[in-house]
Design an enzyme around this catalytic site. Structure first.
Site, mmCIF file in Angstrom:
data_model
loop_
_atom_site.group_PDB
_atom_site.id
_atom_site.type_symbol
_atom_site.label_atom_id
_atom_site.label_comp_id
_atom_site.label_asym_id
_atom_site.label_seq_id
_atom_site.Cartn_x
_atom_site.Cartn_y
_atom_site.Cartn_z
ATOM 1 N N ASP A 43 0.827 -1.199 0.000
ATOM 2 C CA ASP A 43 0.000 0.000 0.000
ATOM 3 C C ASP A 43 0.868 1.257 0.000
ATOM 4 O O ASP A 43 2.027 1.233 0.434
ATOM 5 C CB ASP A 43 -0.911 0.030 1.239
ATOM 6 C CG ASP A 43 -1.955 -1.073 1.196
ATOM 7 O OD1 ASP A 43 -2.391 -1.423 0.090
ATOM 8 O OD2 ASP A 43 -2.315 -1.572 2.278
ATOM 9 N N ASP A 65 2.540 6.787 8.883
ATOM 10 C CA ASP A 65 2.694 5.335 8.990
ATOM 11 C C ASP A 65 4.061 5.002 9.576
ATOM 12 O O ASP A 65 4.195 4.156 10.470
ATOM 13 C CB ASP A 65 2.567 4.667 7.615
ATOM 14 C CG ASP A 65 1.149 4.649 7.079
ATOM 15 O OD1 ASP A 65 0.256 4.181 7.801
ATOM 16 O OD2 ASP A 65 0.939 5.086 5.938
ATOM 17 N N GLU A 85 3.376 -4.097 9.237
ATOM 18 C CA GLU A 85 2.917 -3.910 7.859
ATOM 19 C C GLU A 85 3.891 -3.035 7.069
ATOM 20 O O GLU A 85 4.001 -3.159 5.851
ATOM 21 C CB GLU A 85 1.530 -3.253 7.870
ATOM 22 C CG GLU A 85 0.976 -3.003 6.482
ATOM 23 C CD GLU A 85 -0.250 -2.115 6.496
ATOM 24 O OE1 GLU A 85 -0.598 -1.589 5.426
ATOM 25 O OE2 GLU A 85 -0.846 -1.935 7.564
ATOM 26 N N GLU A 86 4.601 -2.163 7.758
ATOM 27 C CA GLU A 86 5.471 -1.201 7.080
ATOM 28 C C GLU A 86 6.858 -1.750 6.751
ATOM 29 O O GLU A 86 7.635 -1.082 6.065
ATOM 30 C CB GLU A 86 5.617 0.059 7.938
ATOM 31 C CG GLU A 86 4.305 0.700 8.346
ATOM 32 C CD GLU A 86 3.416 1.063 7.175
ATOM 33 O OE1 GLU A 86 3.956 1.476 6.132
ATOM 34 O OE2 GLU A 86 2.184 0.911 7.291
ATOM 35 N N ASP A 98 -0.218 -3.332 12.737
ATOM 36 C CA ASP A 98 -0.504 -2.354 11.694
ATOM 37 C C ASP A 98 -0.415 -1.014 12.416
ATOM 38 O O ASP A 98 -1.326 -0.634 13.148
ATOM 39 C CB ASP A 98 -1.896 -2.562 11.113
ATOM 40 C CG ASP A 98 -2.249 -1.541 10.033
ATOM 41 O OD1 ASP A 98 -1.452 -0.604 9.829
ATOM 42 O OD2 ASP A 98 -3.303 -1.682 9.391
ATOM 43 N N LEU A 130 -0.675 2.137 11.712
ATOM 44 C CA LEU A 130 -1.691 3.168 11.524
ATOM 45 C C LEU A 130 -2.723 2.692 10.503
ATOM 46 O O LEU A 130 -2.632 2.993 9.311
ATOM 47 C CB LEU A 130 -1.070 4.495 11.088
ATOM 48 C CG LEU A 130 -1.982 5.695 11.360
ATOM 49 C CD1 LEU A 130 -2.124 5.942 12.857
ATOM 50 C CD2 LEU A 130 -1.469 6.937 10.681
ATOM 51 N N ASP A 131 -3.690 1.965 10.986
ATOM 52 C CA ASP A 131 -4.784 1.503 10.135
ATOM 53 C C ASP A 131 -5.631 2.695 9.700
ATOM 54 O O ASP A 131 -5.946 3.578 10.501
ATOM 55 C CB ASP A 131 -5.662 0.515 10.913
ATOM 56 C CG ASP A 131 -6.881 0.088 10.129
ATOM 57 O OD1 ASP A 131 -6.728 -0.691 9.171
ATOM 58 O OD2 ASP A 131 -7.990 0.554 10.461
ATOM 59 N N GLU A 146 -4.110 -7.638 10.688
ATOM 60 C CA GLU A 146 -5.458 -7.085 10.804
ATOM 61 C C GLU A 146 -6.505 -8.160 11.092
ATOM 62 O O GLU A 146 -7.250 -8.064 12.071
ATOM 63 C CB GLU A 146 -5.817 -6.318 9.521
ATOM 64 C CG GLU A 146 -4.919 -5.104 9.314
ATOM 65 C CD GLU A 146 -5.102 -4.450 7.944
ATOM 66 O OE1 GLU A 146 -5.212 -3.213 7.902
ATOM 67 O OE2 GLU A 146 -5.117 -5.182 6.924
#
Length: 329
Positions: A64, A70, A92-93, A111, A113-114, A278
């Site tokens: 993404d 983030d 996730e990053e 995650d 910063l969802d 998530e």
């Protein structure tokens, strides 16, 4: 008026002096503390110049677009976890697991910063976390600690940064809701042993993608839209924020079902949500609140990951409605 129960008090009682539980409690406390700082940054909105801007031209490890906040959120969480018994952070990053503490016996998946695409619109965003045990004798490759079914989680939760900063948490003994008190700086227990109503007349889905959906999901939504004159024989409301933590908190508050299906578009075959960061934590929270979570058919917590950044369709919320959606498949 009954005495307020803080997160610190709740965790102390839950841990009861047990070393394993104390390690989990310390880790959740650190994540909550990092969340307060992230909430402060989010609350500054446009005053915190550049945090909503796209970072570079390459997507993050999850595929993404990556915003500055983030990365800042991940850094805040990593720093907070350094004094805790966390061996590795899966984010996730980041493409691979990040070493945290050589003596740690937990792995945190996060995650940071969802919903970060909503930063510049003043919509609630949040942080989602999952905690699994780590044994260096067994997990010689640290990634194997998170490459297990979600039923192996020992704790999970999310922080929602909105008008109030909310922590929804489970330790495998029900789901609890804490609210950050800005006057005292403490998280205070607001709801204990949350139960999601089994029945609902509310669903959340991005209906603009309906033309891309597979037949079962399209038929489900069409039947909901038909209302009391259709096969479901009742009228439905549709609610969709587009920030999963906000949609999830609504479901924990008043019931409903959240749907992010896969569809026929390239790159969307398995939806866009990450299984480990998530779906696993949300499924754990939801089941502990007497709800259900599937990929449309299969229980989320039974799924064994094949990749750290694996994507998956996700349906969670009121149990009867999740089961109804599965019947369409």
């Amino acid at each position: 008026m009954s005495e307020l129960v803080t997160l610190k008090t709740f965790l102390g009682t839950w841990a009861g002096g047990d070393a394993g539980r104390t390690a989990i409690a310390d880790t959740v406390t650190a994540i909550a503390r990092a969340g307060v700082g992230i909430a402060d940054l989010v609350a500054r909105g446009p005053l915190e110049e550049g945090l909503a801007s796209i970072r570079g031209t390459d997507p993050n490890a999850g595929g993404d677009a990556q915003k500055e906040l983030d990365v800042v959120a991940e850094e805040r969480i990593l720093d907070a976890l350094k004094p805790t018994p966390t061996a590795f952070l899966a984010s996730e990053e980041s493409e691979t697991l990040i070493p945290v503490n050589a003596d740690g016996r937990l792995v945190v998946a996060v995650d940071p910063l969802d919903g970060s695409s909503n930063i510049d619109t003043n919509v609630s965003v949040g942080t989602i976390y999952s905690i699994m045990p780590y044994d260096p004798a067994v997990n010689t490759d640290p990634a194997t600690a998170v490459m297990r079914p979600g039923s192996n989680q020992v704790a999970a939760g999310f922080l929602a940064y909105g008008p109030a900063t909310i922590l929804v948490a489970t330790f495998g003994e029900g789901t609890q809701v804490f609210v950050h008190d800005r006057q005292t700086g403490e998280f205070v227990l607001a709801r204990t042993d949350v139960e999601i109503p089994a029945e609902t007349k509310e669903y959340g889905v991005n209906q603009s993608n309906m033309r891309h959906w597979h037949e079962p999901m399209r038929r489900y939504v069409e039947d909901c839209l038909a209302g009391k004159d259709g096969p479901r024989a009742k009228d439905f409301n549709m609610r969709w924020v587009g920030s999963m933590v906000a949609d999830a908190f609504r479901i924990f508050t008043r019931g409903g079902v959240y749907v992010y299906t896969g569809d026929k578009r390239k790159g969307y075959e398995n939806g866009r949500l990450r299984l480990i960061y998530e779906a696993f934590p949300l499924a754990f929270l939801v089941e502990q609140a007497k709800g259900a979570a599937t990929d449309g058919k299969t229980r989320i917590l039974d799924i064994e990951p094949t990749h750290i950044h694996q994507r998956i369709p996700l349906v969670f919320g009121s149990r009867a409605e999740v089961e109804k959606i599965a019947s369409y498949y």
